[in-house]
Motif scaffolding. Structure first.
Motif, PDB file in Angstrom:
ATOM      1  N   VAL A 248       0.843  -1.202   0.000  1.00 19.54           N
ATOM      2  CA  VAL A 248       0.000   0.000   0.000  1.00 19.54           C
ATOM      3  C   VAL A 248       0.877   1.250   0.000  1.00 19.54           C
ATOM      4  CG1 VAL A 248      -1.699   1.316   1.333  1.00 19.54           C
ATOM      5  CG2 VAL A 248      -1.950  -1.169   1.075  1.00 19.54           C
ATOM      6  N   ALA A 249       1.917   1.236   0.832  1.00 21.88           N
ATOM      7  CA  ALA A 249       2.811   2.398   0.898  1.00 21.88           C
ATOM      8  C   ALA A 249       3.512   2.598  -0.447  1.00 21.88           C
ATOM      9  CB  ALA A 249       3.839   2.201   2.011  1.00 21.88           C
ATOM     10  N   PRO A 334      -3.210  -1.298   9.609  1.00 21.39           N
ATOM     11  CA  PRO A 334      -2.964   0.086  10.021  1.00 21.39           C
ATOM     12  C   PRO A 334      -3.159   1.095   8.878  1.00 21.39           C
ATOM     13  CG  PRO A 334      -1.348  -1.342  11.033  1.00 21.39           C
ATOM     14  CD  PRO A 334      -2.152  -2.208  10.093  1.00 21.39           C
ATOM     15  N   MET A 335      -2.953   0.701   7.637  1.00 28.40           N
ATOM     16  CA  MET A 335      -3.079   1.691   6.550  1.00 28.40           C
ATOM     17  C   MET A 335      -4.406   1.662   5.818  1.00 28.40           C
ATOM     18  SD  MET A 335       0.577   1.938   4.630  1.00 28.40           S
ATOM     19  CE  MET A 335       2.114   1.864   5.552  1.00 28.40           C
ATOM     20  N   VAL A 336      -5.128   0.550   5.855  1.00 22.60           N
ATOM     21  CA  VAL A 336      -6.328   0.417   5.029  1.00 22.60           C
ATOM     22  C   VAL A 336      -7.453  -0.218   5.847  1.00 22.60           C
ATOM     23  CG1 VAL A 336      -7.307  -0.733   3.012  1.00 22.60           C
ATOM     24  CG2 VAL A 336      -5.027   0.218   2.876  1.00 22.60           C
ATOM     25  N   ALA A 337      -8.630   0.392   5.789  1.00 22.36           N
ATOM     26  CA  ALA A 337      -9.771  -0.171   6.501  1.00 22.36           C
ATOM     27  C   ALA A 337     -10.217  -1.472   5.816  1.00 22.36           C
ATOM     28  CB  ALA A 337     -10.912   0.828   6.517  1.00 22.36           C
ATOM     29  N   GLY A 338     -10.614  -2.452   6.605  1.00 24.57           N
ATOM     30  CA  GLY A 338     -11.029  -3.739   6.058  1.00 24.57           C
ATOM     31  C   GLY A 338     -12.483  -3.739   5.675  1.00 24.57           C
ATOM     32  N   PRO A 339     -13.052  -4.890   5.359  1.00 23.62           N
ATOM     33  CA  PRO A 339     -12.355  -6.169   5.232  1.00 23.62           C
ATOM     34  C   PRO A 339     -11.577  -6.272   3.914  1.00 23.62           C
ATOM     35  CG  PRO A 339     -14.662  -6.444   4.715  1.00 23.62           C
ATOM     36  CD  PRO A 339     -14.490  -5.015   5.144  1.00 23.62           C
ATOM     37  N   ILE A 340     -10.688  -7.248   3.852  1.00 20.80           N
ATOM     38  CA  ILE A 340      -9.878  -7.475   2.654  1.00 20.80           C
ATOM     39  C   ILE A 340     -10.322  -8.796   2.021  1.00 20.80           C
ATOM     40  CG2 ILE A 340      -7.527  -7.771   1.793  1.00 20.80           C
ATOM     41  CD1 ILE A 340      -6.613  -6.461   4.523  1.00 20.80           C
ATOM     42  N   HIS A 341     -10.863  -8.701   0.812  1.00 23.31           N
ATOM     43  CA  HIS A 341     -11.241  -9.941   0.116  1.00 23.31           C
ATOM     44  C   HIS A 341      -9.995 -10.800  -0.059  1.00 23.31           C
ATOM     45  CE1 HIS A 341     -15.106  -8.441  -2.048  1.00 23.31           C
ATOM     46  NE2 HIS A 341     -15.124  -8.235  -0.748  1.00 23.31           N
ATOM     47  N   THR A 342     -10.072 -12.023   0.410  1.00 27.50           N
ATOM     48  CA  THR A 342      -8.879 -12.865   0.425  1.00 27.50           C
ATOM     49  C   THR A 342      -9.206 -14.280  -0.058  1.00 27.50           C
ATOM     50  OG1 THR A 342      -7.855 -11.589   2.184  1.00 27.50           O
ATOM     51  CG2 THR A 342      -7.141 -13.862   1.988  1.00 27.50           C
ATOM     52  N   TYR A 343      -8.316 -14.814  -0.850  1.00 27.61           N
ATOM     53  CA  TYR A 343      -8.463 -16.185  -1.360  1.00 27.61           C
ATOM     54  C   TYR A 343      -7.380 -17.043  -0.731  1.00 27.61           C
ATOM     55  CZ  TYR A 343     -11.458 -13.816  -4.586  1.00 27.61           C
ATOM     56  OH  TYR A 343     -12.469 -13.044  -5.101  1.00 27.61           O
ATOM     57  N   ILE A 344      -7.801 -18.095  -0.076  1.00 26.61           N
ATOM     58  CA  ILE A 344      -6.818 -18.969   0.537  1.00 26.61           C
ATOM     59  C   ILE A 344      -6.171 -19.831  -0.535  1.00 26.61           C
ATOM     60  CG2 ILE A 344      -6.549 -20.972   2.045  1.00 26.61           C
ATOM     61  CD1 ILE A 344      -8.614 -19.592   3.870  1.00 26.61           C
ATOM     62  N   PHE A 345      -4.858 -19.805  -0.521  1.00 27.62           N
ATOM     63  CA  PHE A 345      -4.110 -20.659  -1.431  1.00 27.62           C
ATOM     64  C   PHE A 345      -3.642 -21.869  -0.627  1.00 27.62           C
ATOM     65  CE2 PHE A 345      -0.352 -22.248  -3.471  1.00 27.62           C
ATOM     66  CZ  PHE A 345      -0.761 -22.313  -4.778  1.00 27.62           C
ATOM     67  N   ALA A 346      -4.155 -23.016  -0.889  1.00 26.38           N
ATOM     68  CA  ALA A 346      -5.006 -23.375  -2.010  1.00 26.38           C
ATOM     69  C   ALA A 346      -6.081 -24.344  -1.510  1.00 26.38           C
ATOM     70  CB  ALA A 346      -4.176 -24.066  -3.087  1.00 26.38           C
ATOM     71  N   THR A 347      -7.034 -24.623  -2.377  1.00 26.83           N
ATOM     72  CA  THR A 347      -8.087 -25.552  -1.971  1.00 26.83           C
ATOM     73  C   THR A 347      -7.515 -26.955  -1.723  1.00 26.83           C
ATOM     74  OG1 THR A 347      -9.609 -24.237  -3.299  1.00 26.83           O
ATOM     75  CG2 THR A 347     -10.388 -26.392  -2.574  1.00 26.83           C
ATOM     76  N   PHE A 348      -6.669 -27.422  -2.649  1.00 28.09           N
ATOM     77  CA  PHE A 348      -6.099 -28.784  -2.510  1.00 28.09           C
ATOM     78  C   PHE A 348      -4.573 -28.737  -2.636  1.00 28.09           C
ATOM     79  CE2 PHE A 348     -10.239 -29.310  -4.716  1.00 28.09           C
ATOM     80  CZ  PHE A 348     -10.912 -29.998  -3.716  1.00 28.09           C
ATOM     81  N   ASP A 349      -3.916 -29.725  -2.075  1.00 28.48           N
ATOM     82  CA  ASP A 349      -2.500 -29.942  -2.385  1.00 28.48           C
ATOM     83  C   ASP A 349      -2.389 -30.210  -3.883  1.00 28.48           C
ATOM     84  OD1 ASP A 349      -1.888 -29.780   0.281  1.00 28.48           O
ATOM     85  OD2 ASP A 349      -1.441 -31.919   0.537  1.00 28.48           O
TER      86      ASP A 349
END
Ligand SMILES: *[C@@H]1O[C@H](CO)[C@@H](O)[C@H](O)[C@H]1NC(C)=O
Ligand SMILES: *[C@@H]1O[C@H](CO)[C@@H](O)[C@H](O)[C@H]1NC(C)=O
Ligand SMILES: *[C@@H]1O[C@H](CO)[C@@H](O)[C@H](O)[C@H]1NC(C)=O
Length: 378
Positions: A248-249, A334-349
């Protein structure tokens, strides 16, 4: 006895209803999705995978590239999709508006019942690589084709970047993009700002820890509560926030520098919105890169976070990281109000992913659809 029981039952039902309504109105519900990577020989099929998402209340999916069977399986499900572009297509998409129009017809318009939200034009393309110069023009052409198809307001066009474009992440306020990549990132960030899109950041405390184990506390890297530190005068709760804010900075600096000289005041929101992918491997923990991670600090060095933490790539650590990640992206950094759309890596091994052993253990589900460890999407 009957009356009070009924009354209790009623009260319970109302309480439950209230909770359900609260949950569904909760503005941060459904912000976390999962990245369905397909580099494996033992993965469930598309329909089974979409079933796993539904059973586990996962309402967002990221796909590396358009995969027709998965798009068919997603049709009519309300799972919102972030979809990539196959890298071999980048050159044509950049050079040829007609190619972008055809791409949008083939991969988006053909699936009217899929909820496309983001198109990611290139994942971690190295600016200096052969494909580097094609990312920005491809983004423009895909954007124009999406707008021409009448989907401009609904589908954002972006790209996905990683930490190696930055000079440093610590302290976050001091982060900058490397001068050598400014030509690449500046037009992309201006485009993203001008189209009200979000930049996609791959934020992996896992790798930061592997590369600098001597200086990073494992609980900070696993986002454990109360393991924060002060970086550049600001309290940082966890390493995810620190890396996110370094981007962000750095983005703020590029955009400020890119402001035309005639403009007296920067616009109200000169910040770029972000989405992220993140995860932690649960295996192959002893294969950290040679030369890293084994040098303890002297005991006089109490300013710097301490040492002696074990391998990060264990099932326990992955469980801790994923559960903490789901919590920390609900609120802002601290710099950006949430929430933050996030994708967990990964669904499967993914057993075909190249690189060290830990690369093949990022999954949160086993191939049979059972969670590898407990977690809860909400
Ligand atoms: C999309 O959904 C509608 C309504 O359920 C259905 O009639 C239509 O056939 C679907 N289209 C495709 C391409 O699946
Ligand atoms: C890491 O931080 C946690 C929380 O502040 C602390 O309890 C732990 O001792 C630290 N670990 C090391 C190895 O210093
Ligand atoms: C805009 O950018 C300037 C310069 O980087 C910064 O000082 C300011 O806080 C930013 N404003 C917002 C709203 O992000």
């Amino acid at each position: 006895m009957a009356a009070p029981t009924t009354q209790n039952h009623f009260k319970h039902t109302m309480l439950l209803l209230g909770l359900l309504i609260l949950t569904s109105l909760h503005p941060t519900a459904g912000q976390v999705g999962s990245f369905f990577g397909r580099l494996g020989t033992n993965l469930p099929g598309a329909a089974t995978t979409v079933g796993i998402y539904q059973q586990n209340n996962i309402r967002r999916m990221r796909l590396f590239d358009p995969h027709a069977p998965t798009l068919r399986a997603l049709s009519g499900t309300n799972i919102r999709l972030m979809m990539g572009v196959s890298h071999p297509d980048l050159r044509d998409l950049a050079n040829c508006p007609q190619a972008a129009t055809a791409w949008v017809s083939r991969n988006i318009l053909r699936f009217p019942n899929v909820t496309f939200r983001y198109i990611i034009v290139g994942n971690e393309i190295e600016p200096e690589s052969e494909l580097g110069p094609f990312v920005f023009p491809a983004m423009q052409n895909v954007y124009r084709a999406i707008r021409a198809a009448g989907l401009g307001g609904r589908i954002q066009v972006s790209t996905s970047i990683q930490i190696n474009l930055l000079t440093r992440w610590n302290p976050p306020q001091a982060a900058e993009f490397k001068c050598s990549v400014n030509w690449f990132i500046r037009p992309i960030l201006e485009f993203i700002r001008d189209t009200s899109a979000s930049i996609h950041l791959n934020v992996f405390p896992f790798y930061a820890y592997l590369n600098d184990r001597a200086n990073i506390n494992l609980s900070f890297a696993l986002l454990q509560p109360n393991s924060g530190v002060v970086l550049g005068g600001v309290y940082y709760d966890n390493l995810f926030y620190a890396i996110h804010d370094a981007f962000v900075a750095a983005m703020g600096k590029i955009l400020a520098a890119a402001t035309p000289l005639s403009v007296q005041q920067l616009p109200e929101n000169n910040g770029t919105k972000t989405t992220t992918s993140s995860g932690s491997s649960s295996g192959g923990g002893h294969n950290s890169p040679p030369g890293h991670g084994s040098v303890p600090l002297g005991s006089g060095d109490d300013e710097i976070m301490a040492v002696t933490d074990g391998p990060i790539a264990t099932v326990d650590n992955a469980r801790i990281y994923i559960n903490n990640l789901m919590r920390v992206v609900r609120t802002g950094t601290p710099m950006v109000a949430g929430p933050i759309h996030t994708y967990i890596f990964a669904t499967f091994d993914e057993n075909l992913r190249p690189g060290p052993e830990y690369e093949r253990h990022f999954g949160i589900f086993l191939p049979n659809g059972q969670p590898k460890f407990p977690f809860r999407f909400q």
